[in-house]
Enzyme design. Structure first.
Site, PDB file in Angstrom:
ATOM      1  N   LYS A 252      -8.340  51.083  88.213  1.00  0.00           N
ATOM      2  CA  LYS A 252      -7.748  51.531  89.481  1.00  0.00           C
ATOM      3  C   LYS A 252      -7.554  53.052  89.534  1.00  0.00           C
ATOM      4  CE  LYS A 252      -5.424  47.138  90.579  1.00  0.00           C
ATOM      5  NZ  LYS A 252      -4.105  46.467  90.751  1.00  0.00           N
TER       6      LYS A 252
ATOM      7  N   TYR B 255      -8.835  42.935  99.359  1.00  0.00           N
ATOM      8  CA  TYR B 255      -7.487  42.385  99.203  1.00  0.00           C
ATOM      9  C   TYR B 255      -7.055  41.534 100.396  1.00  0.00           C
ATOM     10  CZ  TYR B 255      -6.282  44.799  94.834  1.00  0.00           C
ATOM     11  OH  TYR B 255      -6.210  45.192  93.529  1.00  0.00           O
TER      12      TYR B 255
ATOM     13  N   ARG C 127      -2.053  47.173  80.717  1.00  0.00           N
ATOM     14  CA  ARG C 127      -0.951  47.596  81.590  1.00  0.00           C
ATOM     15  C   ARG C 127       0.248  48.100  80.801  1.00  0.00           C
ATOM     16  NH1 ARG C 127      -2.068  42.742  85.909  1.00  0.00           N
ATOM     17  NH2 ARG C 127      -3.363  43.943  87.364  1.00  0.00           N
TER      18      ARG C 127
ATOM     19  N   ASN D  93      -0.906  49.864  88.481  1.00  0.00           N
ATOM     20  CA  ASN D  93      -0.942  49.150  87.205  1.00  0.00           C
ATOM     21  C   ASN D  93      -2.306  49.189  86.522  1.00  0.00           C
ATOM     22  OD1 ASN D  93      -2.229  47.439  88.943  1.00  0.00           O
ATOM     23  ND2 ASN D  93      -0.822  45.724  88.706  1.00  0.00           N
TER      24      ASN D  93
ATOM     25  N   HIS E 184      -7.506  45.776  87.601  1.00  0.00           N
ATOM     26  CA  HIS E 184      -7.579  44.495  88.313  1.00  0.00           C
ATOM     27  C   HIS E 184      -8.509  43.578  87.544  1.00  0.00           C
ATOM     28  CE1 HIS E 184      -8.483  41.450  91.334  1.00  0.00           C
ATOM     29  NE2 HIS E 184      -9.755  41.608  90.984  1.00  0.00           N
TER      30      HIS E 184
ATOM     31  N   GLU F 226     -15.742  38.231  94.080  1.00  0.00           N
ATOM     32  CA  GLU F 226     -15.449  39.646  93.823  1.00  0.00           C
ATOM     33  C   GLU F 226     -16.646  40.378  93.194  1.00  0.00           C
ATOM     34  OE1 GLU F 226     -10.601  39.047  93.402  1.00  0.00           O
ATOM     35  OE2 GLU F 226     -11.749  39.619  91.623  1.00  0.00           O
TER      36      GLU F 226
HETATM   37  P1  RTP Z   1      -4.823  42.247  90.454  1.00  0.00           P
HETATM   38  O1  RTP Z   1      -5.130  41.295  91.596  1.00  0.00           O
HETATM   39  O2  RTP Z   1      -4.908  43.696  90.868  1.00  0.00           O
HETATM   40  O3  RTP Z   1      -5.649  41.942  89.238  1.00  0.00           O
HETATM   41  O4  RTP Z   1      -3.315  42.026  89.996  1.00  0.00           O
HETATM   42  P2  RTP Z   1      -2.510  40.692  89.862  1.00  0.00           P
HETATM   43  O5  RTP Z   1      -3.382  39.503  90.146  1.00  0.00           O
HETATM   44  O6  RTP Z   1      -1.808  40.739  88.560  1.00  0.00           O
HETATM   45  O7  RTP Z   1      -1.452  40.871  91.043  1.00  0.00           O
HETATM   46  P3  RTP Z   1      -1.536  40.410  92.575  1.00  0.00           P
HETATM   47  O8  RTP Z   1      -0.330  39.578  92.858  1.00  0.00           O
HETATM   48  O9  RTP Z   1      -2.881  39.826  92.896  1.00  0.00           O
HETATM   49  O10 RTP Z   1      -1.350  41.785  93.343  1.00  0.00           O
HETATM   50  C1  RTP Z   1      -2.444  42.640  93.560  1.00  0.00           C
HETATM   51  C2  RTP Z   1      -2.033  44.062  93.312  1.00  0.00           C
HETATM   52  O11 RTP Z   1      -1.124  44.475  94.315  1.00  0.00           O
HETATM   53  C3  RTP Z   1      -0.204  45.416  93.771  1.00  0.00           C
HETATM   54  N1  RTP Z   1       1.157  44.888  93.956  1.00  0.00           N
HETATM   55  N2  RTP Z   1       2.121  45.578  94.529  1.00  0.00           N
HETATM   56  N3  RTP Z   1       4.593  46.439  95.552  1.00  0.00           N
HETATM   57  C4  RTP Z   1       4.481  45.199  95.136  1.00  0.00           C
HETATM   58  O12 RTP Z   1       5.383  44.373  95.217  1.00  0.00           O
HETATM   59  C5  RTP Z   1       3.197  44.792  94.560  1.00  0.00           C
HETATM   60  N4  RTP Z   1       2.921  43.621  94.014  1.00  0.00           N
HETATM   61  C6  RTP Z   1       1.615  43.678  93.644  1.00  0.00           C
HETATM   62  C7  RTP Z   1      -0.563  45.592  92.305  1.00  0.00           C
HETATM   63  O13 RTP Z   1      -1.445  46.713  92.201  1.00  0.00           O
HETATM   64  C8  RTP Z   1      -1.271  44.289  92.000  1.00  0.00           C
HETATM   65  O14 RTP Z   1      -2.107  44.414  90.885  1.00  0.00           O
HETATM   66 MG    MG Z   2      -4.607  39.309  91.886  1.00  0.00          MG
END
Ligand code: RTP
Ligand code: MG
Length: 140
Positions: A11, A51, A104, A114, A117, A128
């Site tokens: 990222k 997204y 991370r 973070n 992805h 994806e």
């Molecule tokens: P990713 O999709 O990026 O691999 O991460 P992940 O599955 O661990 O997390 P996800 O719930 O899919 O969230 C996607 C990305 O959104 C950002 N995020 N911001 N501000 C907030 O509350 C929040 N929560 C998530 C993070 O960059 C996360 O990786």
């Molecule tokens: Mg995710």
């Protein structure tokens, strides 16, 4: 265990801090093989499409702005159980909760910034990878 492919993004926060090589080293040291890779700077439509699953979430706008704030490195990774194995290597979404030895934990700044992805399942991995790569851009 099956040989799988998964999709990874280094990222903008990590690219900006010069961490591409460090993260790729953690990926290859873990046994995952890079079968496709490129650097690009997403525009808004590309990031919103990527997204789309999060479009109703309160953080969607900020997430998109962050993902287009600078270049990223996208890659397709291959290996045994690649999807779960890369999720484990990334660590918890919130770097503050990520385990020692994860990307991370080592490099993440906060819940949003973070550093990486990874696809969360076989269906998302497929869509994806295809969102960023043509079949002739993948080797092996
Ligand atoms: P990713 O999709 O990026 O691999 O991460 P992940 O599955 O661990 O997390 P996800 O719930 O899919 O969230 C996607 C990305 O959104 C950002 N995020 N911001 N501000 C907030 O509350 C929040 N929560 C998530 C993070 O960059 C996360 O990786
Ligand atoms: Mg995710």
């Amino acid at each position: 265990m099956a040989i799988e492919r998964t999709f990874s993004i280094i990222k903008p926060d990590a690219v900006e801090r010069g961490l591409i090589a460090d993260i790729l080293k953690m990926i290859t040291d873990s046994g995952l093989k890079i079968v496709g890779m490129k650097m690009l700077h997403m525009d808004k439509a590309k990031a919103e499409g990527f997204y789309a699953v999060h479009k109703e979430r309160p953080f969607f706008g900020e997430l998109v702005d962050y993902m287009i704030s600078g270049p990223v490195v996208v890659s397709c990774l291959e290996g045994e159980d690649a999807i779960a194995s890369y999720r484990k290597l990334m660590g918890a979404t919130n770097p503050a909760e990520a385990e020692e030895g994860t990307i991370r934990k080592a490099f993440g700044v906060n819940l949003q910034n973070n550093s990486c992805h990874g696809s969360d399942g076989p269906d998302t991995a497929k869509t994806e990878v295809a969102y960023f790569f043509n079949e002739d851009e993948l080797v092996g």
